[in-house]
Enzyme design. Structure first.
Site, PDB file in Angstrom:
ATOM      1  N   ARG A 218       0.836  -1.199   0.000  1.00  0.00           N
ATOM      2  CA  ARG A 218       0.000   0.000   0.000  1.00  0.00           C
ATOM      3  C   ARG A 218       0.869   1.247   0.000  1.00  0.00           C
ATOM      4  O   ARG A 218       1.801   1.347   0.796  1.00  0.00           O
ATOM      5  CB  ARG A 218      -0.916   0.009   1.229  1.00  0.00           C
ATOM      6  CG  ARG A 218      -1.842  -1.190   1.209  1.00  0.00           C
ATOM      7  CD  ARG A 218      -2.848  -1.169   2.326  1.00  0.00           C
ATOM      8  NE  ARG A 218      -3.661  -2.372   2.242  1.00  0.00           N
ATOM      9  CZ  ARG A 218      -4.635  -2.685   3.086  1.00  0.00           C
ATOM     10  NH1 ARG A 218      -4.924  -1.854   4.075  1.00  0.00           N
ATOM     11  NH2 ARG A 218      -5.314  -3.793   2.931  1.00  0.00           N
ATOM     12  N   ARG A 233       2.055   1.479  10.543  1.00  0.00           N
ATOM     13  CA  ARG A 233       1.563   1.775   9.194  1.00  0.00           C
ATOM     14  C   ARG A 233       2.746   1.675   8.237  1.00  0.00           C
ATOM     15  O   ARG A 233       3.629   2.514   8.225  1.00  0.00           O
ATOM     16  CB  ARG A 233       0.950   3.184   9.136  1.00  0.00           C
ATOM     17  CG  ARG A 233       0.298   3.521   7.809  1.00  0.00           C
ATOM     18  CD  ARG A 233      -0.306   4.921   7.828  1.00  0.00           C
ATOM     19  NE  ARG A 233      -1.400   5.044   8.789  1.00  0.00           N
ATOM     20  CZ  ARG A 233      -2.649   4.663   8.557  1.00  0.00           C
ATOM     21  NH1 ARG A 233      -2.979   4.165   7.391  1.00  0.00           N
ATOM     22  NH2 ARG A 233      -3.568   4.802   9.485  1.00  0.00           N
ATOM     23  N   GLU A 305      -5.941  -1.554  14.827  1.00  0.00           N
ATOM     24  CA  GLU A 305      -6.756  -2.407  13.967  1.00  0.00           C
ATOM     25  C   GLU A 305      -5.902  -3.530  13.381  1.00  0.00           C
ATOM     26  O   GLU A 305      -4.921  -3.276  12.691  1.00  0.00           O
ATOM     27  CB  GLU A 305      -7.334  -1.533  12.846  1.00  0.00           C
ATOM     28  CG  GLU A 305      -8.180  -2.285  11.863  1.00  0.00           C
ATOM     29  CD  GLU A 305      -8.496  -1.416  10.639  1.00  0.00           C
ATOM     30  OE1 GLU A 305      -8.598  -0.179  10.793  1.00  0.00           O
ATOM     31  OE2 GLU A 305      -8.615  -1.993   9.552  1.00  0.00           O
ATOM     32  N   SER A 308     -10.207  -6.204   9.580  1.00  0.00           N
ATOM     33  CA  SER A 308     -11.357  -5.446   9.140  1.00  0.00           C
ATOM     34  C   SER A 308     -12.217  -6.450   8.388  1.00  0.00           C
ATOM     35  O   SER A 308     -11.782  -6.985   7.385  1.00  0.00           O
ATOM     36  CB  SER A 308     -10.863  -4.326   8.226  1.00  0.00           C
ATOM     37  OG  SER A 308     -11.872  -3.392   8.022  1.00  0.00           O
ATOM     38  N   ARG A 346       0.833  -5.478  12.799  1.00  0.00           N
ATOM     39  CA  ARG A 346       0.281  -4.971  14.056  1.00  0.00           C
ATOM     40  C   ARG A 346       0.114  -6.077  15.093  1.00  0.00           C
ATOM     41  O   ARG A 346       0.087  -5.815  16.296  1.00  0.00           O
ATOM     42  CB  ARG A 346      -1.042  -4.273  13.790  1.00  0.00           C
ATOM     43  CG  ARG A 346      -0.815  -3.002  12.988  1.00  0.00           C
ATOM     44  CD  ARG A 346      -2.094  -2.338  12.608  1.00  0.00           C
ATOM     45  NE  ARG A 346      -1.836  -1.234  11.693  1.00  0.00           N
ATOM     46  CZ  ARG A 346      -2.784  -0.603  11.016  1.00  0.00           C
ATOM     47  NH1 ARG A 346      -4.054  -0.958  11.171  1.00  0.00           N
ATOM     48  NH2 ARG A 346      -2.473   0.371  10.216  1.00  0.00           N
TER      49      ARG A 346
END
Length: 379
Positions: A218, A233, A305, A308, A346
């Site tokens: 990403r 991130r 998070e 999802s 994470r």
RNA sequence: GGAGGAGUGGCUGAGCGGUUGAAGGCACCCGACUUGAAAUCGGGCAGCGGGGCAACCCGCUCGUGAGUUCGAAUCUCACCUCCUCCGCCA
């Protein structure tokens, strides 16, 4: 339009019949030539209108499911449930980047040298832990939850990217190749769901439950400055993804079950987490309903998070022409769902920060030990 | 990357400008024969979109897209995919 085509079809047959008898058909041929020209003109108009319409439709987001709370941003998300208790420390818990560096398992400076900021490099026990997590998560989902393991490509064509909704709107969020019309997968959702693009499935094939490990890429365009420290991130991370293809009737129940399957990972590892039902404004473009799993990370003092879980209902299925034949033999758009089960980066943060000890060593959860040659800690 | 070959219905496989949406076979469904089954015989059987209460009717579809033609599965061009050989390569 259809009437004109019908006329052309019928009279062309007559021309054939006349010629077969050796008769002259030049009058008919001249008339049909005109009809064909009319058809061509109308056809071009129709095609253009349809193309414009479809291009516009690709930018229309999925409407939220009625059970989704209103709200513009994360503050309106609803906590559905919570599991586990945040650990109590008799010392000040450190953030993962300090722990990882001290233990020699996380080498961010060298990763930046090789690739740039936003990349990670794990070393020794840190790298070994990834291999353990990979085996542990895939075993859990395939053996206990009934998913079929997939090892898909991660260089993806534009049709597939459009099918799951990344294109055309989110082109800038993804990495594109320079010399080939391919994109790096931002999530295994893309290759795995698109396995069934342009197919008509029988009801008895459903639900299809797939899980896959892939790296994910990403660009994180537009999130500059957010979560820049450590490995919260990053541009490249690893993830085990769960994907379901269901009938419209069962997708809601399958969604709940999928969330539970993802939660099972965190429960087995003993990590405290909460399940958030996202409000309409915090959901992605494609989802009709979405639960986030957020794991508590005491070092950064935040809920992060790690999963999802979305029900896209017919949104992706319509884009990718994925259908189910119902009992009456009619084809309807299938429903698609997916969720991380779970994301590695994470999860590492959570493992390091929750299971750290005063001396900076890390206790490893029981469930992982069979995957780590019985090892119980990193020090 | 280079040279060849091929893409037709669920599968296989004919068709190579004119009632061909497509022969034959397999599979599948219905029926007959049989105590039952197999075998055999008779019949049915592509998809998508639209119209009609219905019987049916119309359009699109032979990898995809353009083109030639009154008419294309059949001719032309481009692209995609697969196969074989050579080269390269984890």
């Amino acid at each position: 339009m259809d009437a004109l085509k019908n006329r052309r079809n019928l009279e062309s047959k007559e021309v054939g019949a006349l010629k077969a008898k050796g008769q002259d058909a030049s009058a008919e041929i001249a008339a049909m030539k005109q009809v064909s020209e009319q058809i061509a003109a109308l056809d071009a108009q129709l095609r253009e209108a349809e193309t414009t319409r479809e291009e516009k439709l690709l930018y229309v987001p999925n409407p939220p499911h009625p059970s989704v709370p209103d709200g513009a941003a994360a503050e309106s998300n609803r906590e559905v449930r919570r599991w586990g208790a945040p650990p109590a420390f008799d010392f000040a818990p450190k953030p993962h980047w300090e722990l990882g560096e001290k233990l020699g398992i996380l080498d961010l400076p060298r990763a930046a040298k090789v690739s740039g900021s936003g990349f990670t490099c794990l070393r020794g026990a840190g790298a070994r832990l990834q291999r353990a997590l990979l085996g542990f998560m895939l075993d859990l989902h395939t053996q206990k939850h009934g998913y079929t393991e997939i090892w898909p490509p991660v260089l993806i064509n534009a049709k597939s990217m459009t099918g799951t909704g990344q294109l055309p709107k989110f082109a800038e969020d993804m990495y594109a190749l320079r010399d080939d019309p391919l994109w790096l997968a931002p999530t295994a959702e893309v290759p795995v769901t698109n396995l069934y693009r342009d197919e008509v499935l029988r009801a008895d094939q459903l639900p299809i439950k797939l899980c896959a490990y892939t790296p994910c890429f990403r660009r994180e365009a537009g999130s500059a400055g957010k979560d820049t420290r450590g490995m919260i991130r990053v541009h490249q991370f690893d993830k085990v993804e769960l994907v379901k293809i269901t009938s419209p009737e069962t997708s809601s129940a399958e969604h709940e079950a999928l969330v539970r399957d993802a939660e099972a990972v965190l429960q087995a590892l003993g990590l405290p987490y909460r399940v958030m039902l996202l409000c309409a404004g915090d959901m992605g473009f494609c989802a009709a309903k979405c639960y986030d799993l957020e794991v508590w990370c005491p070092g950064v003092n935040a809920w992060l998070e790690v999963s999802s879980c979305s029900n896209f209902e017919a949104f992706q299925a319509r884009r990718m022409n994925l259908r189910v034949k119902d009992a009456e033999g009619r084809n309807r758009a299938a429903h698609t769902l997916n969720g991380s089960g779970v994301a590695f980066a994470r999860l590492n943060v959570a493992l390091l920060e929750n299971f750290q000890r005063a001396d900076g060593s890390i206790a490893l959860p029981e469930a992982l030990r069979p995957y780590l040659d019985g090892r119980a800690e990193i020090r």
